[in-house]
Write a protein that holds these residues in place. Structure first.
Motif, PDB file in Angstrom:
ATOM      1  N   ARG A 196       0.837  -1.215   0.000  1.00  0.00           N
ATOM      2  CA  ARG A 196       0.000   0.000   0.000  1.00  0.00           C
ATOM      3  C   ARG A 196       0.863   1.253   0.000  1.00  0.00           C
ATOM      4  NH1 ARG A 196      -3.831  -0.328   4.911  1.00  0.00           N
ATOM      5  NH2 ARG A 196      -2.046  -1.421   5.789  1.00  0.00           N
ATOM      6  N   THR A 197       1.965   1.227   0.741  1.00  0.00           N
ATOM      7  CA  THR A 197       2.868   2.377   0.765  1.00  0.00           C
ATOM      8  C   THR A 197       3.507   2.590  -0.600  1.00  0.00           C
ATOM      9  OG1 THR A 197       3.356   2.022   3.110  1.00  0.00           O
ATOM     10  CG2 THR A 197       4.916   3.366   1.858  1.00  0.00           C
ATOM     11  N   LEU A 198       3.989   1.507  -1.213  1.00  0.00           N
ATOM     12  CA  LEU A 198       4.624   1.623  -2.525  1.00  0.00           C
ATOM     13  C   LEU A 198       3.636   2.135  -3.564  1.00  0.00           C
ATOM     14  CD1 LEU A 198       7.242   1.151  -4.062  1.00  0.00           C
ATOM     15  CD2 LEU A 198       6.509  -1.208  -4.470  1.00  0.00           C
ATOM     16  N   TRP A 199       2.402   1.717  -3.467  1.00  0.00           N
ATOM     17  CA  TRP A 199       1.388   2.200  -4.410  1.00  0.00           C
ATOM     18  C   TRP A 199       1.162   3.703  -4.240  1.00  0.00           C
ATOM     19  CZ3 TRP A 199      -0.722   1.001  -8.780  1.00  0.00           C
ATOM     20  CH2 TRP A 199      -1.907   1.599  -9.182  1.00  0.00           C
ATOM     21  N   ARG A 200       1.136   4.163  -3.010  1.00  0.00           N
ATOM     22  CA  ARG A 200       0.932   5.591  -2.758  1.00  0.00           C
ATOM     23  C   ARG A 200       2.104   6.438  -3.246  1.00  0.00           C
ATOM     24  NH1 ARG A 200      -1.336   4.858   3.433  1.00  0.00           N
ATOM     25  NH2 ARG A 200      -3.432   4.089   2.873  1.00  0.00           N
ATOM     26  N   LEU A 201       3.267   5.824  -3.363  1.00  0.00           N
ATOM     27  CA  LEU A 201       4.461   6.542  -3.817  1.00  0.00           C
ATOM     28  C   LEU A 201       4.630   6.509  -5.337  1.00  0.00           C
ATOM     29  CD1 LEU A 201       7.072   5.349  -1.160  1.00  0.00           C
ATOM     30  CD2 LEU A 201       6.051   7.619  -1.340  1.00  0.00           C
ATOM     31  N   ARG A 202       3.664   5.970  -6.060  1.00  0.00           N
ATOM     32  CA  ARG A 202       3.832   5.799  -7.501  1.00  0.00           C
ATOM     33  C   ARG A 202       4.007   7.120  -8.247  1.00  0.00           C
ATOM     34  NH1 ARG A 202      -1.349   5.457  -6.091  1.00  0.00           N
ATOM     35  NH2 ARG A 202      -3.022   6.312  -7.410  1.00  0.00           N
ATOM     36  N   GLY A 203       3.514   8.211  -7.672  1.00  0.00           N
ATOM     37  CA  GLY A 203       3.682   9.519  -8.295  1.00  0.00           C
ATOM     38  C   GLY A 203       5.030  10.156  -8.011  1.00  0.00           C
ATOM     39  N   PHE A 204       5.845   9.473  -7.205  1.00  0.00           N
ATOM     40  CA  PHE A 204       7.177   9.964  -6.838  1.00  0.00           C
ATOM     41  C   PHE A 204       8.190   8.860  -7.149  1.00  0.00           C
ATOM     42  CE2 PHE A 204       3.910  11.688  -4.085  1.00  0.00           C
ATOM     43  CZ  PHE A 204       4.103  13.059  -4.213  1.00  0.00           C
ATOM     44  N   PRO A 205       8.589   8.726  -8.410  1.00  0.00           N
ATOM     45  CA  PRO A 205       9.399   7.582  -8.840  1.00  0.00           C
ATOM     46  C   PRO A 205      10.674   7.354  -8.034  1.00  0.00           C
ATOM     47  CG  PRO A 205       8.609   8.818 -10.738  1.00  0.00           C
ATOM     48  CD  PRO A 205       8.264   9.625  -9.534  1.00  0.00           C
ATOM     49  N   SER A 206      11.390   8.415  -7.709  1.00  0.00           N
ATOM     50  CA  SER A 206      12.647   8.221  -6.980  1.00  0.00           C
ATOM     51  C   SER A 206      12.390   7.689  -5.579  1.00  0.00           C
ATOM     52  CB  SER A 206      13.442   9.528  -6.920  1.00  0.00           C
ATOM     53  OG  SER A 206      12.709  10.530  -6.249  1.00  0.00           O
ATOM     54  N   LEU A 207      11.358   8.214  -4.917  1.00  0.00           N
ATOM     55  CA  LEU A 207      11.015   7.720  -3.582  1.00  0.00           C
ATOM     56  C   LEU A 207      10.490   6.288  -3.649  1.00  0.00           C
ATOM     57  CD1 LEU A 207       9.260  10.789  -1.913  1.00  0.00           C
ATOM     58  CD2 LEU A 207      11.483   9.821  -1.339  1.00  0.00           C
ATOM     59  N   ALA A 208       9.693   6.006  -4.669  1.00  0.00           N
ATOM     60  CA  ALA A 208       9.162   4.656  -4.822  1.00  0.00           C
ATOM     61  C   ALA A 208      10.293   3.648  -5.020  1.00  0.00           C
ATOM     62  CB  ALA A 208       8.194   4.602  -6.002  1.00  0.00           C
ATOM     63  N   GLU A 209      11.284   4.003  -5.848  1.00  0.00           N
ATOM     64  CA  GLU A 209      12.399   3.101  -6.079  1.00  0.00           C
ATOM     65  C   GLU A 209      13.238   2.927  -4.818  1.00  0.00           C
ATOM     66  OE1 GLU A 209      15.190   0.537  -7.740  1.00  0.00           O
ATOM     67  OE2 GLU A 209      13.101   1.018  -8.198  1.00  0.00           O
ATOM     68  N   GLU A 210      13.430   3.985  -4.070  1.00  0.00           N
ATOM     69  CA  GLU A 210      14.174   3.872  -2.817  1.00  0.00           C
ATOM     70  C   GLU A 210      13.441   2.956  -1.844  1.00  0.00           C
ATOM     71  OE1 GLU A 210      15.772   6.629   0.912  1.00  0.00           O
ATOM     72  OE2 GLU A 210      15.072   7.588  -0.935  1.00  0.00           O
ATOM     73  N   PHE A 211      12.127   3.119  -1.775  1.00  0.00           N
ATOM     74  CA  PHE A 211      11.339   2.280  -0.870  1.00  0.00           C
ATOM     75  C   PHE A 211      11.382   0.822  -1.327  1.00  0.00           C
ATOM     76  CE2 PHE A 211       7.428   0.281   0.641  1.00  0.00           C
ATOM     77  CZ  PHE A 211       7.477   0.596   1.992  1.00  0.00           C
ATOM     78  N   ARG A 212      11.310   0.595  -2.644  1.00  0.00           N
ATOM     79  CA  ARG A 212      11.388  -0.773  -3.166  1.00  0.00           C
ATOM     80  C   ARG A 212      12.715  -1.416  -2.793  1.00  0.00           C
ATOM     81  NH1 ARG A 212      13.800  -3.780  -6.282  1.00  0.00           N
ATOM     82  NH2 ARG A 212      15.200  -2.116  -6.977  1.00  0.00           N
ATOM     83  N   GLN A 213      13.806  -0.662  -2.938  1.00  0.00           N
ATOM     84  CA  GLN A 213      15.120  -1.187  -2.601  1.00  0.00           C
ATOM     85  C   GLN A 213      15.227  -1.507  -1.117  1.00  0.00           C
ATOM     86  OE1 GLN A 213      18.058   1.590  -4.037  1.00  0.00           O
ATOM     87  NE2 GLN A 213      17.529   1.275  -6.183  1.00  0.00           N
ATOM     88  N   ARG A 214      14.639  -0.634  -0.285  1.00  0.00           N
ATOM     89  CA  ARG A 214      14.670  -0.882   1.168  1.00  0.00           C
ATOM     90  C   ARG A 214      13.864  -2.135   1.511  1.00  0.00           C
ATOM     91  NH1 ARG A 214      18.646   2.296   3.543  1.00  0.00           N
ATOM     92  NH2 ARG A 214      18.535   4.421   2.704  1.00  0.00           N
ATOM     93  N   THR A 215      12.739  -2.308   0.837  1.00  0.00           N
ATOM     94  CA  THR A 215      11.920  -3.497   1.065  1.00  0.00           C
ATOM     95  C   THR A 215      12.673  -4.752   0.671  1.00  0.00           C
ATOM     96  OG1 THR A 215       9.882  -2.235   0.675  1.00  0.00           O
ATOM     97  CG2 THR A 215       9.742  -4.631   0.459  1.00  0.00           C
ATOM     98  N   ASP A 216      13.340  -4.698  -0.464  1.00  0.00           N
ATOM     99  CA  ASP A 216      14.150  -5.819  -0.950  1.00  0.00           C
ATOM    100  C   ASP A 216      15.260  -6.145   0.049  1.00  0.00           C
ATOM    101  OD1 ASP A 216      15.375  -7.740  -2.519  1.00  0.00           O
ATOM    102  OD2 ASP A 216      16.177  -6.319  -3.977  1.00  0.00           O
ATOM    103  N   ALA A 217      15.971  -5.107   0.497  1.00  0.00           N
ATOM    104  CA  ALA A 217      17.071  -5.314   1.440  1.00  0.00           C
ATOM    105  C   ALA A 217      16.576  -5.859   2.771  1.00  0.00           C
ATOM    106  CB  ALA A 217      17.824  -4.004   1.656  1.00  0.00           C
ATOM    107  N   GLY A 218      15.446  -5.353   3.253  1.00  0.00           N
ATOM    108  CA  GLY A 218      14.899  -5.839   4.516  1.00  0.00           C
ATOM    109  C   GLY A 218      14.492  -7.298   4.441  1.00  0.00           C
ATOM    110  N   ALA A 219      13.872  -7.675   3.331  1.00  0.00           N
ATOM    111  CA  ALA A 219      13.498  -9.083   3.144  1.00  0.00           C
ATOM    112  C   ALA A 219      14.743  -9.953   3.085  1.00  0.00           C
ATOM    113  CB  ALA A 219      12.669  -9.237   1.868  1.00  0.00           C
ATOM    114  N   GLY A 220      15.793  -9.443   2.450  1.00  0.00           N
ATOM    115  CA  GLY A 220      17.036 -10.195   2.364  1.00  0.00           C
ATOM    116  C   GLY A 220      17.716 -10.365   3.707  1.00  0.00           C
TER     117      GLY A 220
END
Length: 231
Positions: A196-220
């Motif tokens: 839900r957070t990533l979806w809300r950030l879709r209008g802010f590509p750089s923030l969305a990508e940063e959040f995606r990377q953080r999610t990936d790293a946290g899962a790892g």
């Protein structure tokens, strides 16, 4: 509805689609990997669940199946990238360097894979599906729960097939602690919040990508902890 409603059948005379294409790709991966190593352990468990559920599925609404298929495709993309010698998402990488570690048990490989799948793949699958269907995450809440039922079936399969019996596993065994420290339900809740957070950030590509990377790293990070050598 039951878990099997996540996977659509191919049309009459048509090529494999949806869940059946997922099965074909998982079988190809299984054929190319030594059993009992790294991602192969997770792939085997996942394949058993999908093979069990998909053949019994009758005609289904495309929208009802899409989230489950998108989630599986995220995993397959990562696994196929790794098999080809590429660089998969960070959450899947811990399973590669220790794939033959003598003190990492198959159960740990499978749970680490499940953690990556829920903590990363499921998050992005929700966003993928929202883009495809032009809807909001709350519109997919029912489908998210049904995917959760399939993941619970997968976790059950992992425990049934790979958990050592009580005669081999003492209560003080480190593996007992590792298994009990990870909770699928909590991981799913975190994935839903992240989607839900990533979806809300879709209008802010750089923030969305940063959040995606953080999610990936946290899962790892969690996945790497699940691979802690036990003996």
């Amino acid at each position: 509805m039951t878990q099997i409603e996540q996977f659509p059948l191919p049309g009459p005379g048509g090529p494999p689609t949806g869940g059946f294409l997922v099965i074909e790709r998982m079988r190809e991966l299984r054929a190319g990997w030594p059993s009992g190593e790294g991602v192969a352990v997770f792939n085997t468990a996942y394949l058993k669940v999908v093979e069990r559920t998909a053949p019994d599925l009758g005609p289904t609404d495309r929208e009802a199946a899409l989230l489950g298929v998108r989630c599986a495709e995220r995993y397959l993309s990562a696994a196929e990238t790794a098999a080809a010698g590429g660089r998969p998402p960070e959450c899947w990488r811990p399973l590669l360097p220790c794939r033959r570690h003598p003190r990492v048990r198959p159960l740990q490989f499978a749970l680490s894979g499940l953690q990556a799948h829920v903590g990363h793949d499921l998050v992005l699958a929700v966003v993928d599906t929202c883009h495809t269907l032009d809807c909001e995450p709350p519109d997919l809440e029912g489908e998210f729960e049904r995917v959760g039922e399939l993941l619970a079936l997968l976790e059950e399969r992992i425990h049934d097939d790979l958990m050592p019996g009580p005669d081999l596993l003492e209560i003080a065994d480190p593996l007992t602690h590792l298994v009990s420290s990870w909770c699928l339900e909590r991981a799913r809740e975190a994935a839903w919040s992240a989607a839900r957070t990533l979806w809300r950030l879709r209008g802010f590509p750089s923030l969305a990508e940063e959040f995606r990377q953080r999610t990936d790293a946290g899962a790892g990070l969690v996945g790497r902890l699940l691979l802690t050598p036990c003996r």
